[in-house]
Design an enzyme around this catalytic site. Structure first.
Site, PDB file in Angstrom:
ATOM      1  N   ASP A   1     -33.343  32.227  22.518  1.00 41.00           N
ATOM      2  CA  ASP A   1     -33.987  33.074  23.528  1.00 41.00           C
ATOM      3  C   ASP A   1     -34.529  32.292  24.706  1.00 41.00           C
ATOM      4  O   ASP A   1     -35.062  31.197  24.530  1.00 41.00           O
ATOM      5  CB  ASP A   1     -35.126  33.884  22.869  1.00 41.00           C
ATOM      6  CG  ASP A   1     -34.561  35.073  22.123  1.00 41.00           C
ATOM      7  OD1 ASP A   1     -34.727  35.147  20.899  1.00 41.00           O
ATOM      8  OD2 ASP A   1     -33.885  35.894  22.789  1.00 41.00           O
TER       9      ASP A   1
ATOM     10  N   GLU B   1     -31.906  47.837  19.589  1.00 36.14           N
ATOM     11  CA  GLU B   1     -32.075  46.611  18.807  1.00 36.14           C
ATOM     12  C   GLU B   1     -33.586  46.387  18.634  1.00 36.14           C
ATOM     13  O   GLU B   1     -34.306  46.177  19.614  1.00 36.14           O
ATOM     14  CB  GLU B   1     -31.474  45.394  19.539  1.00 36.14           C
ATOM     15  CG  GLU B   1     -29.977  45.326  19.558  1.00 36.14           C
ATOM     16  CD  GLU B   1     -29.468  44.034  20.216  1.00 36.14           C
ATOM     17  OE1 GLU B   1     -30.263  43.120  20.472  1.00 36.14           O
ATOM     18  OE2 GLU B   1     -28.251  43.973  20.491  1.00 36.14           O
TER      19      GLU B   1
HETATM   20  O1  LIG Z   1     -31.921  39.161  26.955  1.00 32.68           O
HETATM   21  P1  LIG Z   1     -30.528  39.417  27.478  1.00 32.68           P
HETATM   22  O2  LIG Z   1     -30.049  38.268  28.378  1.00 32.68           O
HETATM   23  O3  LIG Z   1     -30.398  40.788  28.113  1.00 32.68           O
HETATM   24  O4  LIG Z   1     -29.543  39.392  26.233  1.00 32.68           O
HETATM   25  C1  LIG Z   1     -29.642  40.417  25.178  1.00 32.68           C
HETATM   26  C2  LIG Z   1     -30.528  39.863  24.148  1.00 32.68           C
HETATM   27  O5  LIG Z   1     -31.860  39.954  24.634  1.00 32.68           O
HETATM   28  C3  LIG Z   1     -30.590  40.415  22.738  1.00 32.68           C
HETATM   29  O6  LIG Z   1     -29.404  40.962  22.288  1.00 32.68           O
HETATM   30  C4  LIG Z   1     -31.051  39.209  21.997  1.00 32.68           C
HETATM   31  C5  LIG Z   1     -32.390  38.873  21.847  1.00 32.68           C
HETATM   32  N1  LIG Z   1     -32.478  37.657  21.229  1.00 32.68           N
HETATM   33  C6  LIG Z   1     -31.195  37.168  21.010  1.00 32.68           C
HETATM   34  C7  LIG Z   1     -30.753  35.963  20.465  1.00 32.68           C
HETATM   35  C8  LIG Z   1     -29.377  35.729  20.385  1.00 32.68           C
HETATM   36  C9  LIG Z   1     -28.444  36.696  20.820  1.00 32.68           C
HETATM   37  C10 LIG Z   1     -28.878  37.925  21.384  1.00 32.68           C
HETATM   38  C11 LIG Z   1     -30.257  38.128  21.493  1.00 32.68           C
END
Ligand SMILES: O=P(O)(O)OC[C@@H](O)[C@@H](O)c1c[nH]c2ccccc12
Length: 270
Positions: free
Chosen positions: A60, A49
């Site tokens: 976030d 990603e």
């Molecule tokens: O950071 P985590 O808790 O590992 O979750 C994945 C996430 O970082 C990535 O998929 C993501 C980054 N920003 C987001 C905003 C909404 C949903 C998902 C995301």
């Protein structure tokens, strides 16, 4: 065939889960992001990603917020820069499918018609827009389909009766958000997460991936039993943050990249 579909088909044949890291592009700079993408591929990433830094990342937590601020402060990173990183990684031999991860505002600023031709020209396989509600995604979905880009939806434990409608329009895979709130490493997840994941699984023939909060090997293995993929962002971005001082000096960059590599190896080991 879209690269995302090919990777999930290959992993299914090997009965292995997809490891899908999220990386803020441009933190600390695009050159380093390209090197980290290559390290992620060597360490076992199935797809990446590519996070477009944004000034108002509502979904976030603090780790990714800080990462976005660094990227924006250092380099004013745009969607173009993220596509440049993908192109550079590709030119240096990366085979990974790339998913552009961006809030909706930067997409609107660039223009819907423009962005999809850019994604296609830069061999981007998927797109995730966390703040694009299903009710407003018609035009985006239509353009994505026309350009062979998978628009990957998010479903949350509170999606309930919306799950069927969301997954019926999904492409690539369905991103299951493990918990309510914002991104960030967690020790526990939404109480009904197992039931939630099985409900999503039963609602679609597509692979499902879970994200939000995964930061340990034990969590990775637990979710690998329930889904075809696991997304990890904050825990990885935190590693990048930790090695920033080493990345700033040429003589310690290799050590920094090795530290990120080893973090991933232990995170996803069987
Ligand atoms: O950071 P985590 O808790 O590992 O979750 C994945 C996430 O970082 C990535 O998929 C993501 C980054 N920003 C987001 C905003 C909404 C949903 C998902 C995301």
């Amino acid at each position: 065939m879209n690269r995302i579909d090919a990777v999930f088909a290959d992993l299914k044949a090997k009965n292995k889960p997809a490891f899908i890291p999220f990386l803020t592009i441009g933190d600390p700079d695009v050159r380093t992001s390209v090197e980290i993408i290559k390290v992620l591929e060597k360490a076992g990433a199935s797809m990446v990603e590519l996070g477009v830094p944004y000034s108002d990342p509502l979904a976030d937590g603090p780790v990714i917020q800080r990462s976005s601020m660094r990227a924006l402060k250092n380099n004013q990173i745009s969607i173009y820069d993220c596509l440049q990183a993908a192109k550079q990684a590709r030119s240096e031999g990366s085979e990974l499918p790339f998913i552009l991860f961006t809030y909706y505002n930067p997409v609107l600023q660039l223009g819907l018609d423009k962005i999809f031709s850019l994604l296609q020209d830069n061999d981007i396989s998927g797109l995730i827009i966390p703040d694009l509600p299903m009710e407003e995604d018609g035009e985006v979905r239509e353009l994505a389909g026309r350009h062979g880009i998978h628009l990957i939806p998010l479903v949350a434990p509170t999606s309930n009766d919306r799950i069927k409608r969301i997954v019926s329009r999904a492409a690539g895979f369905v991103y299951c958000v493990s918990s309510l709130g914002v991104t960030g490493a967690r020790t526990e997840f939404h109480s009904g997460i197992n039931e939630f994941l099985s409900t999503v699984k039963q609602s679609t023939a597509l692979p499902i991936a879970v994200g939000f909060g995964v930061s340990t090997n034990e969590q990775f293995k637990r979710f690998s039993q329930l889904c075809e993929g696991v997304v990890v962002g904050s825990a990885l971005v935190r590693q990048v943050e930790e090695v920033l001082p080493l990345l700033e000096k040429e003589e310690t960059r290799t050590q920094a990249l090795l530290q990120i590599h080893d973090f991933v190896r232990q995170l996803i080991s069987d």
